[in-house]
Design an enzyme around this catalytic site. Structure first.
Site, PDB file in Angstrom:
ATOM      1  N   ASN A  70      44.831  34.271  62.849  1.00  0.00           N
ATOM      2  CA  ASN A  70      43.893  34.840  61.848  1.00  0.00           C
ATOM      3  C   ASN A  70      43.691  36.315  61.899  1.00  0.00           C
ATOM      4  O   ASN A  70      43.311  36.964  60.662  1.00  0.00           O
ATOM      5  CB  ASN A  70      42.444  34.364  62.567  1.00  0.00           C
ATOM      6  CG  ASN A  70      41.420  34.607  61.608  1.00  0.00           C
ATOM      7  OD1 ASN A  70      41.221  34.240  60.265  1.00  0.00           O
ATOM      8  ND2 ASN A  70      40.117  35.476  62.146  1.00  0.00           N
ATOM      9  N   ASP A  89      30.885  52.896  18.760  1.00  0.00           N
ATOM     10  CA  ASP A  89      30.443  54.042  17.889  1.00  0.00           C
ATOM     11  C   ASP A  89      31.738  54.212  17.397  1.00  0.00           C
ATOM     12  O   ASP A  89      32.929  54.147  18.115  1.00  0.00           O
ATOM     13  CB  ASP A  89      29.835  55.096  18.789  1.00  0.00           C
ATOM     14  CG  ASP A  89      28.440  55.028  19.255  1.00  0.00           C
ATOM     15  OD1 ASP A  89      27.661  54.400  18.553  1.00  0.00           O
ATOM     16  OD2 ASP A  89      27.886  55.500  20.085  1.00  0.00           O
TER      17      ASP A  89
END
Length: 883
Positions: free
Chosen positions: A714, A338
């Site tokens: 990990n 717009d």
């Protein structure tokens, strides 16, 4: 209100059967004044907040237990138990402790992700206009209490159950509650039938429904869980957090990868047995490797990245309502915006007036105001829906505020004028007519004032105020103003003997007398031209779609650099005449669409999508909602937008600023890049661990790592360092590269090749360390392999902070969170090596200074390899599409 009355009894009263004034008496409120502050406080204490209690996500204990339900974790727990039974108690305890630590890390990650998503939902709250203490307030719908006087207009979401006191041309979409597909016309008269079903209670509004037309005043009869929507919510299951496309793809990839890793671990298990390794040890090793290598946490990490990224976007005035929008932002190729309030300041100011054949730059400070100007000022003051808040600030549509302000600047007393000319009826503005008419009763006159687009008003005028009406001449003036960038509003009036029947546009907006023109200027926002340039650099095409005059649209577009002189402008009328094939041929080089209807917005979105474009569409009105839903990213206005538009949108601009869209796209690209970096880092580290254990037996080497080593690596390398990558700043070229295709693989641009060969390098360095240490009769060779593998992954996380830029260019200390987590991980690793109590747990031994220096030196080859790879990328020699 009866203090003994319970919320349940209050909500169950048949308000629809009572007259409006009886409802107000029962709720002890005066419609013109509203509740007092003291009454509000008492009722909030009694009835609570106006909120629907939702169970979003999962309780914390369920998230925690969920960390232990993964199949591989269960297998590892069972294996640790067997190991303990067989006498390996220390190993079993160590494995269980690391499993618990892993679970805590996973729990924190998932819990933070859910809390971030919940926080985002809390931000997307409805606001409402309420009359209290004789003043109109704007506040959160959650603050409503029974008895509040609520003011609604087209586009508002109904915030509570409400008995109507006033309804003007009111229609409500109740499909969400009753299933009725068509909007329902509402009235204020009481209903006589006691058995009237919910869908037929036409004098009631219900929470969660949407006003689509007209305006209304009503009194709140039920809030929160006592509303009809609240009663339904009790019966609903908890809401689930929406998954993004990348999360879904990663979940599928993770399952496929898990099968492959299990197959590899099986081979490692068999190979170890053939070499004479202990069966229990090899089983634990295989299971530990599978747990470490399977990226089951990737979807959760993506959730965190998107949710926290969305929280960061809020600080940049972009509220993400649906999480997948963060991912889609990086794929946008067209921004259909717009003009008013988004590309411009939304601070209209009336600067030009044309009245009775004369052009004025102001209406104020005039010694003698002619009758023509006087009635024009009267039209400016009366024909609007502007209100004042408690501080005296004008609230309403920016255009109407500017027009009213022009009248106020002349010194009129608008309050007195409104009392002497009260509004008796109206025909609301709509996007098809582009007109609004209000009826005002004076002592001896009933006047109807009409305002709207000049071409729409003039075609219904038969004369002007001084008898020299020229439709063409006035339209020429309006067009000339519009070409200079002004928004032009035309005013007309008609004298009526009495209110006509029926009051509709076809009946009342005829045989009008032209009053004059007002020219308003809404200058572009200062930051928009730079944002438009950034769009072009990023391969994104900005397009203006506006209901304004074509010349006005072109003038603003030229000011912001959207187009240059003589650019094409397509109007709504031209769109109607173009076939889809003809329009498809023009959309690629047309950037201004003027006088466009909401239905035509949908057509433009569809045509662009058929061409393979990914469209961001802005909107603020009720009729914009379908286009917002259809677009790949629907963007609603937070300040001037309606509730309907915000509900349909994926993102809400809290400052209504076009530049915020561009910032959001930049942030979306950064978030996606950082997710790729995390995946690259985590998968490469996992690849290195797999290569180390897979190749060792093939090369005739003993088992290089124990299960406890694999789980530890990990834990310390996949956790904090990986998440810290999410804090990485945007790449320098992030807005100089084309948009990413949404279906593009997460492993595109050379990622899978990187994972493969850098993982192989990490494995080779680990095995080289093992072979060298064994060759030199170093008893601590397993600790050295353990350390080299850990440090290699820490070096790698630093190296992959950028896809193509050198670490020496971006700087070592520009991501303090990452540097901090790397240093912490190094200290933890040294503690495992040099603290005696951990030696027995982790089967490690202190390294000599020479051995430690060796372990600290070898991993730097990873940085060298990645830097060489990035140099080749920068010079276009490999992964040519990565830039």
């Amino acid at each position: 209100m009866d203090t003994a009355d319970t919320p349940e009894n209050q909500a169950s009263r048949p308000f629809h059967l009572l007259e409006a004034e009886d409802v107000c008496a029962l709720l002890e409120v005066t419609p013109t004044d509203g509740l007092t502050s003291e009454a509000v406080t008492l009722r909030r204490h009694k009835y609570g907040t106006n909120e629907i209690i939702e169970t979003v996500g999962h309780p914390w204990w369920r998230i925690l237990l969920g960390q232990f339900t993964d199949f591989m974790i269960v297998v590892l727990i069972a294996a640790a138990a067997v190991s303990g039974i067989l006498g390996e108690l220390t190993d079993a305890i160590a494995i269980i402790v690391i499993i618990i630590l892993n679970a805590l890390v996973g729990f924190i990650q998932e819990f933070r992700a859910e809390q971030a998503v919940i926080a985002l939902k809390q931000m997307a709250r409805t606001i409402v206009r309420v009359r209290r203490d004789k003043i109109t307030h704007v506040l959160a719908a959650a603050e409503l209490v029974p008895g509040d006087i609520v003011l609604l207009e087209a586009g508002n979401m109904v915030p509570a159950d409400i008995r109507l006191l006033e309804a003007i041309d009111l229609e409500v979409d109740e499909s969400a509650l009753t299933g009725e597909s068509l909007p329902v016309h509402k009235i204020i008269a009481s209903i006589k039938d006691k058995d009237t079903i919910l869908a037929e209670r036409h004098n009631m509004l219900f929470r969660g429904t949407l006003t689509t037309r007209g305006r209304a005043t009503g009194v709140v009869t039920a809030t929160g869980m006592q509303t009809e929507l609240g009663k339904i919510a009790v019966m609903l299951d908890s809401e689930t957090i929406q998954k993004t496309p990348i999360q879904k793809r990663l979940a599928v990839f993770g399952r496929k990868l898990a099968l492959s890793i299990i197959a590899i671990c099986t081979i490692i298990f068999v190979a170890g047995l053939l070499q004479g390794e202990d069966m229990i040890m090899m089983f634990l090793t295989a299971v530990s490797l599978a747990v470490a290598a399977i990226p089951e946490a990737l979807p959760a990490v993506v959730t965190i990245a998107f949710a926290l990224g969305a929280s960061q976007l809020v600080r940049q005035h972009a509220l993400i309502r649906r999480l997948p929008a963060v991912e889609t932002l990086g794929s946008v190729t067209f921004i259909c915006s717009d003009k008013t309030g988004t590309l411009t300041r939304n601070a209209m100011h009336a600067e030009l007036f044309y009245i009775a054949g004369v052009e004025y730059t102001t209406l104020a400070s005039r010694d003698a105001i002619s009758s023509e100007i006087k009635i024009f000022i009267q039209a400016l003051a009366l024909n609007n829906d502007v209100e004042k808040n408690p501080t005296g600030k004008l609230i309403g549509d920016p255009t109407e505020i500017a027009l009213l302000q022009a009248a106020l600047d002349t010194g009129i007393d608008n309050t007195a004028l409104s009392k002497s000319w009260p509004r008796m009826a109206e025909v609301s503005f709509d996007s098809s007519r582009k007109r609004m008419t209000t009826f005002h009763q004076g002592k001896e006159q009933l006047l109807a004032f009409t305002k709207g687009a000049p071409e729409q008003v003039l075609e219904h005028c038969t004369s002007d105020i001084h008898g020299q009406f020229s439709h063409a001449a006035i339209l020429d003036i309006a067009n000339h103003w519009a070409m200079r960038g002004y928004r032009v509003i035309a005013y007309a009036y008609r004298d009526w003997p009495a209110l006509p029947e029926p009051i509709d546009a076809n009946n009342v907006e005829q045989e009008l007398t032209f009053l004059g023109l007002a020219g308003l200027m809404d200058p572009p926002r200062d930051e928009v031209p730079a944002a438009v340039r950034e769009c072009y650099q990023a391969g994104i095409k900005p397009v203006m779609i506006t209901g304004d005059h074509p010349a006005t649209a072109r003038a603003i577009a030229e000011r912001i650099g959207l187009v240059h002189d003589h650019a094409d402008v397509i109007t709504g009328k031209q769109l109607e005449r173009l076939t889809d094939e003809q329009l498809s041929g023009q959309v690629n080089h047309t950037q201004i669409y003027a006088r466009v209807s909401p239905q035509q917005k949908i057509r433009l979105v569809q045509l662009l999508q058929q061409r393979g474009e990914y469209v961001a569409m802005t909107g603020d009105g009720v009729n914009d909602a379908p286009a917002l839903k259809k677009a790949d990213i629907g963007i609603a206005m937070g300040e001037k937008g309606t509730d309907v538009a915000r509900e349909a949108a994926d993102m809400v601009l809290m400052d209504d600023n076009f530049a915020t869209i561009v910032r959001a796209i930049r942030e979306g690209r950064r978030i996606y890049d950082n997710i790729r970096k995390f995946i690259k880092y985590a998968m490469t580290g996992n690849s290195g661990e797999i290569w180390t254990l897979f190749l060792a037996p093939i090369l005739g080497l003993p088992l290089p790592l124990l299960p406890i080593h694999i789980l530890w690596i990990n834990l310390v390398t996949d956790g904090l360092p990986g998440l810290a990558l999410g804090q990485e700043k945007a790449e320098e070229n992030i807005m100089q590269r084309p948009p990413r295709h949404p279906q593009e693989s997460i492993f595109a641009h050379g990622m899978w090749q990187h994972i493969l060969w850098i993982g192989l390098l990490i494995g080779a360095l680990s095995l080289f360390t093992q072979a060298w240490a064994i060759q030199n009769n170093i008893e601590n060779w397993q600790t050295m392999v353990f350390t080299v593998l850990t440090f290699s992954q820490l070096i790698h996380v630093l190296a992959v902070r950028s896809e193509a830029q050198s670490l020496f260019t971006i700087g070592w200390l520009t991501n303090p969170a990452l540097i901090g987590t790397v240093l912490l991980t190094i200290l933890l690793q040294l503690g495992v090596i040099y603290i005696s109590v951990f030696n027995s747990i982790f089967n490690t031994a202190p390294l000599s200074l020479e051995e430690l220096l060796f372990c600290c030196t070898v991993p730097w080859l990873v940085l060298l390899a990645v830097e060489v790879e990035k140099w080749l990328v920068r010079h276009g020699m490999i992964y040519r599409d990565s830039n």
